[in-house]
Design a protein around this motif. Structure first.
Motif, PDB file in Angstrom:
ATOM      1  N   ILE A 173      -6.540  -0.759  -0.187  1.00 58.88           N
ATOM      2  CA  ILE A 173      -6.298   0.517  -0.862  1.00 58.88           C
ATOM      3  C   ILE A 173      -7.625   1.148  -1.276  1.00 58.88           C
ATOM      4  O   ILE A 173      -7.862   2.341  -1.054  1.00 58.88           O
ATOM      5  CB  ILE A 173      -5.389   0.314  -2.093  1.00 58.88           C
ATOM      6  CG1 ILE A 173      -3.967  -0.035  -1.653  1.00 58.88           C
ATOM      7  CG2 ILE A 173      -5.366   1.584  -2.963  1.00 58.88           C
ATOM      8  CD1 ILE A 173      -3.038  -0.372  -2.800  1.00 58.88           C
ATOM      9  N   ARG A 178       0.843  -1.195   0.000  1.00 64.53           N
ATOM     10  CA  ARG A 178       0.000   0.000   0.000  1.00 64.53           C
ATOM     11  C   ARG A 178       0.880   1.247   0.000  1.00 64.53           C
ATOM     12  O   ARG A 178       0.776   2.114   0.850  1.00 64.53           O
ATOM     13  CB  ARG A 178      -0.930  -0.020   1.202  1.00 64.53           C
ATOM     14  CG  ARG A 178      -2.035  -1.053   1.107  1.00 64.53           C
ATOM     15  CD  ARG A 178      -2.765  -1.216   2.415  1.00 64.53           C
ATOM     16  NE  ARG A 178      -3.347   0.035   2.882  1.00 64.53           N
ATOM     17  CZ  ARG A 178      -3.711   0.228   4.153  1.00 64.53           C
ATOM     18  NH1 ARG A 178      -3.524  -0.726   5.052  1.00 64.53           N
ATOM     19  NH2 ARG A 178      -4.246   1.375   4.518  1.00 64.53           N
ATOM     20  N   SER A 220      -4.532  -6.542  -0.279  1.00 62.60           N
ATOM     21  CA  SER A 220      -3.936  -5.198  -0.241  1.00 62.60           C
ATOM     22  C   SER A 220      -4.687  -4.241  -1.164  1.00 62.60           C
ATOM     23  O   SER A 220      -4.880  -3.066  -0.837  1.00 62.60           O
ATOM     24  CB  SER A 220      -2.460  -5.260  -0.642  1.00 62.60           C
ATOM     25  OG  SER A 220      -1.709  -5.998   0.306  1.00 62.60           O
ATOM     26  N   ILE A 233      -1.182   3.259  -4.597  1.00 55.81           N
ATOM     27  CA  ILE A 233      -2.451   3.954  -4.340  1.00 55.81           C
ATOM     28  C   ILE A 233      -2.788   4.860  -5.520  1.00 55.81           C
ATOM     29  O   ILE A 233      -3.944   4.926  -5.960  1.00 55.81           O
ATOM     30  CB  ILE A 233      -2.368   4.763  -3.031  1.00 55.81           C
ATOM     31  CG1 ILE A 233      -2.251   3.815  -1.833  1.00 55.81           C
ATOM     32  CG2 ILE A 233      -3.591   5.667  -2.875  1.00 55.81           C
ATOM     33  CD1 ILE A 233      -2.019   4.525  -0.513  1.00 55.81           C
TER      34      ILE A 233
END
Length: 303
Positions: free
Chosen positions: A99, A62, A95, A67
């Motif tokens: 996000i 992340r 993950s 992102i």
């Protein structure tokens, strides 16, 4: 509890004279004793807890770069699959979901199926709503008879998104009814029903096929409604569509409907189970729905 909050507690307790061991016990192991001793040493040296880097393991998935990539992808395409994103970015699907949810504040929404309304149809819906509200009092609308036809098949009703079976594993779920068998060509029955605030009409069952225009006029309506003002493509304005059909379907014992003949029997017996309160409330709320249509410029009403 956030790390910063824990640090503030350690700082306060240490300044009040608590030892690192006592602080560790008071926090019930929320932070390791070695970490608390290190923080207390910082307090003695600097008067506060100063960390050179955020506590915990550094982020490898992340990251700000990932992102940004996920955010740009969401802007470019309406449909975004966490599984495909995880493959593209070479990070775990978990993950990616974090996000989307935690970093971008996004939530997944199911697609809603609704009639495609043209601009002309929206105008007619708005005109119809205004015409009814202008020419009929509330008590007069309660006398209106609404009608509709619906196709039932012996497989019954099934919603894969809403129906859940709680179990310890898939095998246990299957034993508890977690499998819905669907026939390739289930037998079907077309029915017609009328409803007003006073109750519902007897079912008209077309057991020899579907309903075409000629059949509808011959068997259901004694005369064609020459001056029918009903707007096109508007199931959201028919109490049968937004309430009564579901009430009837839920009253049917679908486990017994193994053939077309039994389905017809179930339809005839279940129609008497439709609650009068549901019929009245669905018809009484009709004028409110017309008002909503008028207010939203004829667009389709979402429940």
């Amino acid at each position: 509890m956030k790390s910063k909050d824990i640090q503030d507690i350690v700082l306060s307790k240490y300044l009040n004279g608590d030892t690192p061991t006592k602080i560790f016990r008071d926090l019930s192991g929320g932070v390791g004793l070695a970490t608390i001793k290190r923080w207390c040493q910082m307090i003695r040296q600097y008067g506060s807890i100063e960390l050179s880097s955020p506590p915990g393991r550094p982020r490898i998935a992340r990251t700000s770069e990932n992102i940004r990539k996920v955010k740009n992808r969401c802007r470019r395409k309406r449909r975004v699959s966490p599984r495909k994103l995880s493959m593209e970015l070479d990070i775990s699907e978990r993950s990616v979901r974090r996000i989307l949810k935690n970093d971008l504040g996004l939530r997944p929404y199911k697609k809603i199926a609704e009639p495609a309304l043209s601009d002309d149809q929206k105008i007619k819906r708005k005109q119809f709503a205004n015409w009814v509200r202008t020419n009929f009092r509330k008590e007069e609308t309660l006398k209106i008879l609404f009608s509709d036809e619906k196709l039932f098949d012996i497989d019954g009703i099934y919603n894969s998104q809403n129906e859940r079976v709680w179990a310890v594993d898939r095998a246990d779920a299957d034993k508890r009814g977690g499998i819905k068998e669907k026939r390739k060509f289930p037998q079907k029955v077309m029915v017609w029903l009328g409803v007003c605030s006073k109750g519902i009409t007897p079912l008209v069952i077309f057991d020899e096929g579907t309903v075409d225009h000629a059949c509808y006029i011959e068997k259901v309506l004694p005369v064609a409604l020459k001056y029918d003002r009903w707007p096109p493509n508007s199931p959201d304005l028919n109490p049968l569509d937004y309430s009564i059909w579901d009430e009837l379907a839920n009253a049917i014992s679908w486990n017994k409907a193994k053939s077309k003949t039994i389905l017809i029997q179930q339809l005839k017996s279940s129609i008497n189970k439709v609650r009068e309160s549901v019929v009245f409330e669905s018809c009484a709320s009709w004028t409110n729905r017309l008002y909503r249509v008028y207010q939203n410029n004829g667009n389709y009403l979402r429940e």
